[in-house]
Design a protein around this motif. Structure first.
Motif, PDB file in Angstrom:
ATOM      1  N   THR A  49       0.839  -1.190   0.000  1.00 12.31           N
ATOM      2  CA  THR A  49       0.000   0.000   0.000  1.00 12.31           C
ATOM      3  C   THR A  49       0.878   1.245   0.000  1.00 12.31           C
ATOM      4  O   THR A  49       2.033   1.195   0.408  1.00 12.31           O
ATOM      5  N   PHE A  50       0.347   2.341  -0.463  1.00 19.87           N
ATOM      6  CA  PHE A  50       1.118   3.569  -0.603  1.00 19.87           C
ATOM      7  C   PHE A  50       0.565   4.637   0.328  1.00 19.87           C
ATOM      8  O   PHE A  50      -0.609   4.980   0.264  1.00 19.87           O
ATOM      9  N   LYS A 106       0.052  10.233 -20.028  1.00 22.99           N
ATOM     10  CA  LYS A 106      -0.133  11.653 -19.749  1.00 22.99           C
ATOM     11  C   LYS A 106      -1.453  11.950 -19.047  1.00 22.99           C
ATOM     12  O   LYS A 106      -1.712  13.102 -18.693  1.00 22.99           O
ATOM     13  N   LEU A 107      -2.272  10.936 -18.860  1.00 22.78           N
ATOM     14  CA  LEU A 107      -3.607  11.140 -18.308  1.00 22.78           C
ATOM     15  C   LEU A 107      -3.726  10.738 -16.844  1.00 22.78           C
ATOM     16  O   LEU A 107      -4.654  11.163 -16.154  1.00 22.78           O
ATOM     17  N   VAL A 108      -2.812   9.906 -16.375  1.00 16.09           N
ATOM     18  CA  VAL A 108      -2.870   9.424 -14.997  1.00 16.09           C
ATOM     19  C   VAL A 108      -1.518   9.619 -14.331  1.00 16.09           C
ATOM     20  O   VAL A 108      -0.489   9.701 -15.007  1.00 16.09           O
ATOM     21  N   PRO A 109      -1.481   9.717 -12.988  1.00 20.90           N
ATOM     22  CA  PRO A 109      -0.189   9.792 -12.301  1.00 20.90           C
ATOM     23  C   PRO A 109       0.676   8.575 -12.653  1.00 20.90           C
ATOM     24  O   PRO A 109       0.146   7.488 -12.922  1.00 20.90           O
ATOM     25  N   PRO A 110       1.998   8.738 -12.653  1.00 23.75           N
ATOM     26  CA  PRO A 110       2.891   7.643 -13.070  1.00 23.75           C
ATOM     27  C   PRO A 110       2.644   6.330 -12.348  1.00 23.75           C
ATOM     28  O   PRO A 110       2.659   5.253 -12.976  1.00 23.75           O
ATOM     29  N   GLU A 111       2.435   6.364 -11.028  1.00 20.67           N
ATOM     30  CA  GLU A 111       2.223   5.121 -10.294  1.00 20.67           C
ATOM     31  C   GLU A 111       0.903   4.454 -10.661  1.00 20.67           C
ATOM     32  O   GLU A 111       0.785   3.228 -10.625  1.00 20.67           O
ATOM     33  N   CYS A 168      -4.509   5.359  -3.637  1.00 21.25           N
ATOM     34  CA  CYS A 168      -3.426   5.599  -2.673  1.00 21.25           C
ATOM     35  C   CYS A 168      -2.140   6.005  -3.391  1.00 21.25           C
ATOM     36  O   CYS A 168      -1.415   6.899  -2.949  1.00 21.25           O
ATOM     37  N   ALA A 169      -1.865   5.328  -4.511  1.00 21.43           N
ATOM     38  CA  ALA A 169      -0.670   5.659  -5.288  1.00 21.43           C
ATOM     39  C   ALA A 169      -0.768   7.057  -5.871  1.00 21.43           C
ATOM     40  O   ALA A 169       0.215   7.797  -5.930  1.00 21.43           O
ATOM     41  N   ALA A 170      -1.978   7.445  -6.280  1.00 18.32           N
ATOM     42  CA  ALA A 170      -2.174   8.755  -6.907  1.00 18.32           C
ATOM     43  C   ALA A 170      -1.915   9.895  -5.937  1.00 18.32           C
ATOM     44  O   ALA A 170      -1.450  10.968  -6.341  1.00 18.32           O
ATOM     45  N   VAL A 171      -2.227   9.709  -4.657  1.00 18.05           N
ATOM     46  CA  VAL A 171      -2.085  10.800  -3.686  1.00 18.05           C
ATOM     47  C   VAL A 171      -0.818  10.676  -2.846  1.00 18.05           C
ATOM     48  O   VAL A 171      -0.587  11.503  -1.957  1.00 18.05           O
ATOM     49  N   ALA A 172      -0.002   9.678  -3.116  1.00 15.02           N
ATOM     50  CA  ALA A 172       1.249   9.529  -2.372  1.00 15.02           C
ATOM     51  C   ALA A 172       2.079  10.803  -2.498  1.00 15.02           C
ATOM     52  O   ALA A 172       2.270  11.332  -3.588  1.00 15.02           O
ATOM     53  N   GLY A 173       2.525  11.329  -1.365  1.00 20.20           N
ATOM     54  CA  GLY A 173       3.322  12.553  -1.363  1.00 20.20           C
ATOM     55  C   GLY A 173       2.502  13.823  -1.236  1.00 20.20           C
ATOM     56  O   GLY A 173       3.059  14.902  -1.067  1.00 20.20           O
ATOM     57  N   GLU A 174       1.179  13.701  -1.321  1.00 20.20           N
ATOM     58  CA  GLU A 174       0.293  14.857  -1.151  1.00 20.20           C
ATOM     59  C   GLU A 174      -0.133  14.904   0.321  1.00 20.20           C
ATOM     60  O   GLU A 174      -1.035  14.188   0.740  1.00 20.20           O
ATOM     61  N   GLU A 175       0.511  15.757   1.113  1.00 15.79           N
ATOM     62  CA  GLU A 175       0.315  15.742   2.559  1.00 15.79           C
ATOM     63  C   GLU A 175      -1.108  16.090   2.979  1.00 15.79           C
ATOM     64  O   GLU A 175      -1.569  15.654   4.032  1.00 15.79           O
ATOM     65  N   ARG A 176      -1.812  16.867   2.191  1.00 15.84           N
ATOM     66  CA  ARG A 176      -3.156  17.303   2.573  1.00 15.84           C
ATOM     67  C   ARG A 176      -4.258  16.448   1.930  1.00 15.84           C
ATOM     68  O   ARG A 176      -5.431  16.786   2.023  1.00 15.84           O
ATOM     69  N   MET A 177      -3.865  15.359   1.275  1.00 14.21           N
ATOM     70  CA  MET A 177      -4.837  14.453   0.664  1.00 14.21           C
ATOM     71  C   MET A 177      -4.729  13.074   1.300  1.00 14.21           C
ATOM     72  O   MET A 177      -3.625  12.541   1.445  1.00 14.21           O
ATOM     73  N   LEU A 186      -8.284  17.094   2.502  1.00 16.60           N
ATOM     74  CA  LEU A 186      -9.160  16.544   1.473  1.00 16.60           C
ATOM     75  C   LEU A 186      -9.130  15.027   1.549  1.00 16.60           C
ATOM     76  O   LEU A 186      -8.062  14.413   1.536  1.00 16.60           O
ATOM     77  N   VAL A 187     -10.302  14.432   1.647  1.00 18.00           N
ATOM     78  CA  VAL A 187     -10.416  12.985   1.797  1.00 18.00           C
ATOM     79  C   VAL A 187     -11.108  12.392   0.575  1.00 18.00           C
ATOM     80  O   VAL A 187     -12.284  12.682   0.306  1.00 18.00           O
ATOM     81  N   PHE A 188     -10.374  11.595  -0.181  1.00 16.05           N
ATOM     82  CA  PHE A 188     -10.973  10.824  -1.268  1.00 16.05           C
ATOM     83  C   PHE A 188     -11.729   9.650  -0.644  1.00 16.05           C
ATOM     84  O   PHE A 188     -11.176   8.914   0.175  1.00 16.05           O
TER      85      PHE A 188
END
Length: 238
Positions: free
Chosen positions: A20-21, A216-221, A92-101, A65-67
């Protein structure tokens, strides 16, 4: 607007057999301050979702912000193309590194009903000090009067509406809605302008089904996980 600290559950939910990320919200309990709720199937999560989340956070000096990925959209007959664990992992991978998400799997676990009002009621009950803000794309306004307990929803949560590119103007939609004057006034005061990405999960699933690149449409992870898990290949986009 006073903002206090947000408490996180220490242990993330386990996804069988996979890493998990980043930290997850194990529940909606113990939150305070402004909590922006962003619900959807996120099938898959894409750069447009992240951009919208950042734009919402920019509306507040401090907020969380909570997904909240849902098990099934009550207004859509089709089922998600990726299963619950796969969508949770991608988000989880998409928001990794986003402290407020953060990501909360309460609806995936069926701890909270699939309706938005269920989610807001759960937040209000478990975190009475939190101020609920509901993030909505302008395209959702067309169906909002048909949402379960729509009037109560707009009483309990402050809407935050962003215009989706290529969609009918939000102000135009509001003119024809069958909502109380109070609810319409609250929605009009919640409208935000700004260009967001014109991108959809449906488009990404269609591209994957055709064997096309989505880098180009989704985060790399997220792109890596879609390839690794073989998601949306050979499927008809729905």
């Amino acid at each position: 607007m006073q903002i206090s600290s947000h408490k996180l559950e220490p242990e993330p939910p386990h996804i069988e057999g996979r890493e998990t990320f980043g930290p997850l919200l194990n529940s909606l309990q113990g939150l305070s301050g402004v909590v922006i709720l962003f619900g959807g199937t996120f099938d898959p999560p894409h750069c447009g979702h992240i951009e919208l989340a950042r734009a919402a956070l920019n509306s507040f000096s401090d907020a969380l912000l909570v997904f909240v990925p849902t098990a099934q959209n009550p207004l859509k007959l089709n089922h998600p193309g990726a299963n619950a664990d796969e969508r949770l992992e991608m988000l989880c991978a998409a928001v990794a590194g986003e402290e407020r998400m953060k990501v909360c799997p309460a609806q995936l676990r069926r701890e909270v009903g699939n309706y938005t009002i269920d989610l807001v009621r759960a937040l209000k009950s478990s975190s009475p000090e939190a101020e609920a803000v509901l993030l909505i794309g302008s395209d959702c306004l067309e169906t909002l009067p048909g949402w379960r307990a729509a009037e109560e929803l707009l009483e309990l949560a402050t809407p935050l509406v962003f215009q989706r590119p290529g969609k009918v103007e939000a102000a135009t939609i509001l003119e024809s809605q069958v909502l109380s004057a109070k609810a319409q006034e609250k929605l009009r005061g919640a409208l935000h302008t700004g260009q967001l990405w014109e991108i959809s999960s449906t488009e990404i699933r269609a591209r994957r089904a055709r064997g096309e690149d989505c880098v180009k449409l989704v985060p790399p992870e997220v792109n890596r996980l879609m390839i690794e898990l073989g998601l949306y290949r050979g499927e008809q986009a729905n």
